[in-house]
Design an enzyme around this catalytic site. Structure first.
Site, mmCIF file in Angstrom:
data_model
loop_
_atom_site.group_PDB
_atom_site.id
_atom_site.type_symbol
_atom_site.label_atom_id
_atom_site.label_comp_id
_atom_site.label_asym_id
_atom_site.label_seq_id
_atom_site.Cartn_x
_atom_site.Cartn_y
_atom_site.Cartn_z
ATOM 1 N N MET B 30 -4.676 26.822 -109.180
ATOM 2 C CA MET B 30 -3.918 25.590 -108.826
ATOM 3 C C MET B 30 -3.656 24.761 -109.744
ATOM 4 S SD MET B 30 -5.462 25.328 -104.691
ATOM 5 C CE MET B 30 -6.683 24.217 -105.235
ATOM 6 N N HIS B 37 -10.358 28.458 -116.596
ATOM 7 C CA HIS B 37 -9.076 29.177 -116.213
ATOM 8 C C HIS B 37 -8.715 29.783 -117.617
ATOM 9 C CE1 HIS B 37 -8.845 25.629 -113.504
ATOM 10 N NE2 HIS B 37 -8.420 26.492 -112.615
#
Lengths: 281, 281
Positions: B30, B37
């Site tokens: 997102m 990430h």
């Protein structure tokens, strides 16, 4: 023609085809083939290099009081018929292969599944979309072939494919009928002689509907009543539903407009038959 | 690095890669990247020839009173960071591309989605599995990479992939933490200075749990209470849930046995943080 019982086997078969640059067509069926099924296979064979026919009576799309146990089956005859029209593989998994212990994932289309058969058969379309999604993931076809007899099913599958970006083409082929107009269905074998003789009233009522539309009638309640009365006045026929709805959104209409479907489900004794006709005005 | 805004563009990109015989890795995110990430992207780059990072704040997985509107976003910074670790494409669709008007298809895993965050956030996992199924269909990755911070999400996605025969591998990577033990999360930016200083109590309570287990404690209610009391006694921390469950079935336990997860969700003011630790005895 190869007969595959496991997901691993059919995957190996279709992967080989794809690596060889071939296109793959899938005809999902519950078996007990009639001319309608064979028509789907022939068309798949015309459009795709390799045709996979899945043959699986999917328990998930039957309600607790429905005919899962009695659903007609004849595996050897089905294989011979599929072979005769050039199918390249039959995928016939067992229930443990499709729904192993602890299975708990489902695909659902809302909205259009609340109408027609979705309203008479709660959970039916969730069972259909779940098994069809699984079959698409297993076979990864370029095209999949469905019959217009199950018109709502074809629309629901198309919606699922579009919404979930499944990236294949759904091909829907016209209803194949017996000489007297009865839509071919594996469930027709349930009918006794008398029921079989009266069942073509479904088609006749839809033809009368089509003719009334051709003559200019646009009043939906009146058209609907016309179909329903013709069927209800037939001894032994019990209407489950008769609806005239927009295509593909299945919205209720007062006045016929654009593409519309007259769809019906009728019981003859314990046997529930469906039929439909699409008109465009 | 290519930035794709439409499904057509990213499909063209990944199709080219596949035709060239390359493997494709997907990192669904997102956005608002942190080291967690980047770690997923680096690992994807090691394991796959081509790495696609999807960047989409999925409205379907947010409840009506949740932080969809405030969820932190920084597209240019995200693109620069993804590029810096060798991502080959970013797929950043708009809501109209993912959920066009009339959208109505959903993928749902039942059972394990009723526990933990599924119980605190009704509908959350249906939103997750639906968007992840769409991303898998669009990108068709060989492997997809998820973080262990969202442990239940990774388990739910694995279950979906297995049940629906999606035919790709889910790779789950360990939680990446700040120097003081706080699990990295895009939502950490919501914390004020005081909350940020107390938030590592989540990790400390899980370490105390791990140490108690290493010392031979097997009584689950007692272990659970230990975590809960340590957090509750911290000013400003409000426990949403603390649970110790079996992995991967997320069943309640009396006595610690086999692979188990201690998972928690705690509010600091309006900010809800999650963390977890897996032990095996």
């Amino acid at each position: 023609m190869q007969v595959c019982r496991t997901i691993g086997e059919i995957r190996e078969f279709t992967n080989k085809a794809r690596v060889a640059g071939k296109t793959v067509g899938l005809v999902p069926t519950m078996g007990y083939f009639h001319e309608g099924h064979l028509n789907l296979m022939r068309e798949a064979k015309k459009k795709c290099d390799v045709v996979v026919v899945s043959l699986y009576v999917n328990p998930l799309q039957f309600g607790p009081k429905e005919d899962l146990g009695e659903y007609p089956r004849d595996f050897d005859r089905d294989c011979a018929m599929a072979r005769s029209v050039g199918a390249d593989a039959v995928f016939a998994p067992g229930n443990d292969e499709m729904y192993p212990a602890g299975y708990s994932s489902f695909v659902e289309v809302t909205g259009i599944t609340g109408k027609l058969c979705g309203s008479s058969r709660p959970g039916h379309f969730r069972g259909v979309t779940t098994v069809v999604a699984k079959l698409f993931n297993i076979v990864r076809p370029d095209q999949a072939f469905f019959g217009q007899k199950d018109a709502q099913q074809a629309m629901v599958v198309e919606k699922m494919v579009r919404d979930l970006n499944m990236g294949l083409e759904i091909v829907t082929l016209p209803i194949v009928r017996e000489a007297d107009g009865l839509a071919m269905s594996s469930r027709n074998v349930y009918l006794d002689e008398e029921q079989r003789q009266t069942a073509p009233v479904l088609y006749h009522s839809l033809c009368a509907f089509r003719d009334a539309v051709a003559d200019g009638e646009r009043n939906v309640p009146k058209l609907r009543r016309g179909i329903e009365e013709m069927i209800s006045s037939t001894p032994g026929a019990k209407v489950d539903y008769v609806e005239i709805l927009s295509v593909p959104d299945l919205e209720l209409l007062d006045t016929l407009n654009g593409k519309c479907i007259a769809a019906l489900a009728v019981r003859f004794g314990k046997t529930r038959l469906i039929d439909n006709m699409v008109v465009e005005v």
